[in-house]
Design a protein around this motif. Structure first.
Motif, mmCIF file in Angstrom:
data_model
loop_
_atom_site.group_PDB
_atom_site.id
_atom_site.type_symbol
_atom_site.label_atom_id
_atom_site.label_comp_id
_atom_site.label_asym_id
_atom_site.label_seq_id
_atom_site.Cartn_x
_atom_site.Cartn_y
_atom_site.Cartn_z
ATOM 1 N N ARG A 1 -3.052 1.278 -12.653
ATOM 2 C CA ARG A 1 -3.312 0.016 -13.345
ATOM 3 C C ARG A 1 -2.194 -0.951 -12.971
ATOM 4 O O ARG A 1 -1.018 -0.670 -13.206
ATOM 5 N N LEU A 2 -2.567 -2.080 -12.370
ATOM 6 C CA LEU A 2 -1.587 -3.056 -11.914
ATOM 7 C C LEU A 2 -1.487 -4.229 -12.875
ATOM 8 O O LEU A 2 -2.501 -4.760 -13.329
ATOM 9 N N THR B 1 1.124 6.001 -13.344
ATOM 10 C CA THR B 1 -0.233 5.472 -13.545
ATOM 11 C C THR B 1 -0.243 3.962 -13.729
ATOM 12 O O THR B 1 -1.319 3.350 -13.674
ATOM 13 N N GLU B 2 0.930 3.361 -13.954
ATOM 14 C CA GLU B 2 1.011 1.910 -14.144
ATOM 15 C C GLU B 2 2.091 1.332 -13.235
ATOM 16 O O GLU B 2 3.157 1.931 -13.072
ATOM 17 N N LEU C 1 -6.852 -2.417 -4.866
ATOM 18 C CA LEU C 1 -5.659 -1.575 -4.882
ATOM 19 C C LEU C 1 -5.677 -0.628 -6.078
ATOM 20 O O LEU C 1 -5.295 0.547 -5.958
ATOM 21 N N GLU C 2 -6.109 -1.119 -7.218
ATOM 22 C CA GLU C 2 -6.209 -0.250 -8.405
ATOM 23 C C GLU C 2 -7.166 0.898 -8.150
ATOM 24 O O GLU C 2 -6.880 2.060 -8.475
ATOM 25 N N GLU C 3 -8.296 0.585 -7.561
ATOM 26 C CA GLU C 3 -9.290 1.628 -7.293
ATOM 27 C C GLU C 3 -8.786 2.615 -6.243
ATOM 28 O O GLU C 3 -8.948 3.828 -6.380
ATOM 29 N N LYS C 4 -8.173 2.113 -5.200
ATOM 30 C CA LYS C 4 -7.718 2.962 -4.098
ATOM 31 C C LYS C 4 -6.647 3.954 -4.534
ATOM 32 O O LYS C 4 -6.665 5.127 -4.123
ATOM 33 N N TYR C 5 -5.709 3.502 -5.381
ATOM 34 C CA TYR C 5 -4.575 4.349 -5.733
ATOM 35 C C TYR C 5 -4.626 4.913 -7.150
ATOM 36 O O TYR C 5 -3.726 5.648 -7.551
ATOM 37 N N GLY C 6 -5.660 4.571 -7.899
ATOM 38 C CA GLY C 6 -5.799 5.097 -9.253
ATOM 39 C C GLY C 6 -4.713 4.611 -10.185
ATOM 40 O O GLY C 6 -4.274 5.326 -11.091
ATOM 41 N N ASP D 1 0.832 -1.204 0.000
ATOM 42 C CA ASP D 1 0.000 0.000 0.000
ATOM 43 C C ASP D 1 0.867 1.256 0.000
ATOM 44 O O ASP D 1 0.626 2.193 -0.781
ATOM 45 N N LEU D 2 1.826 1.300 0.896
ATOM 46 C CA LEU D 2 2.673 2.485 1.009
ATOM 47 C C LEU D 2 3.421 2.758 -0.282
ATOM 48 O O LEU D 2 3.521 3.906 -0.739
ATOM 49 N N THR D 3 3.947 1.704 -0.894
ATOM 50 C CA THR D 3 4.704 1.873 -2.139
ATOM 51 C C THR D 3 3.803 2.343 -3.272
ATOM 52 O O THR D 3 4.165 3.253 -4.035
ATOM 53 N N LEU D 4 2.638 1.743 -3.395
ATOM 54 C CA LEU D 4 1.705 2.171 -4.436
ATOM 55 C C LEU D 4 1.278 3.616 -4.217
ATOM 56 O O LEU D 4 1.133 4.394 -5.171
#
Length: 250
Positions: free
Chosen positions: A80-81, A53-54, A73-78, A41-44
């Motif tokens: 694309r994983l 963005t990716e 995680l994609e939704e939380k940090y905006g 989480d912290l890194t993202l």
């Protein structure tokens, strides 16, 4: 440029957390808050804050836990994983793990180890250090006291990083590599070959041995001091306690 996270490791010294989770998903929020933020989480969050963005995430041990959280995680940090499977995560060391992300390296990446709690100032320091001549830049702590376990570096002011290894007298070292690197796409081909050379020789090697392989053949790797910054590599429960102290500041 994209983000790249090494999150394939088992982290057996962090059991019982890592009985069911990879190390990157061990909670680093307040003790007892098992649904709190993680190193991933912290890194993202850092990556999103600097405008990426990716992000590619290399997964292996307990990878199903990362797959289960991917959409959230994609939704939380905006972001694309893209999840990249390391089929040898429980057998081989992380030189092979980073090599598994070789296609991502071609885009240029900010690489972060999945067990390093650090502030976004580290990524900003790496970005500020970019210029047309630098292809790989390591985030280096030149402030903290060093021991035997740290990934130590010797940096020449004019020639860049000369040595990177744990097997060094701390008194000889310029500082500690903290597990975050900016890698330009122009360096990808040579780094991929160096990593392959390293893991084919010994699958238990760290990816930092790939950096040393490059240095040995004349490739210049630069270092960017991060200043007096609180960060920690989480290997054991003492580190985890320190990580929780630090994470609440960011």
């Amino acid at each position: 440029m994209i983000g790249l996270v090494l999150a394939a490791g088992a982290g057996r010294r962090l059991r019982p957390y890592t009985d069911s989770l990879p190390k990157a998903l061990v909670p680093v929020g307040p003790a007892g808050a098992e649904d709190s933020i993680t190193v991933l989480d912290l890194t993202l969050g850092n990556f999103a804050e600097i405008g990426l963005t990716e992000v590619a995430v290399i997964v292996g041990y307990r990878k199903e836990a990362v797959y289960a959280r991917k959409a959230a995680l994609e939704e939380k940090y905006g972001l694309r994983l893209t999840l990249i499977d390391n089929d040898k995560a429980e057998e081989w060391n992380n030189a092979y793990s980073l090599w598994c992300g070789r296609d991502a390296l071609k885009d240029g990446v900010i690489l972060a180890n999945g067990d390093t709690v650090h502030p976004v100032s580290v990524e900003r320091t790496l970005l500020a250090a970019r210029d047309e001549f630098k292809q790989i830049i390591l985030a280096v702590d030149t402030v903290k006291s060093l021991g035997d376990e740290e990934m130590k570096v010797v940096v020449d002011p004019d020639m860049g990083v000369q040595r990177i290894t744990k097997l060094m007298d701390p008194a000889e070292a310029t500082g500690e590599y903290i597990g975050v690197t900016l890698i330009e796409g122009t360096a990808a081909e040579e780094l991929i070959e160096a990593l392959k050379t390293v893991w084919e020789k010994d699958p238990q090697q760290f990816y930092e041995h790939g950096y040393q392989e490059l240095i040995n053949v004349g490739f210049t790797i630069d270092a960017a001091p991060i200043g007096d910054v609180a960060w920690v590599e989480i290997d054991n429960h003492d580190d985890l306690a320190r990580g929780r102290e630090i994470a609440c500041r960011y």
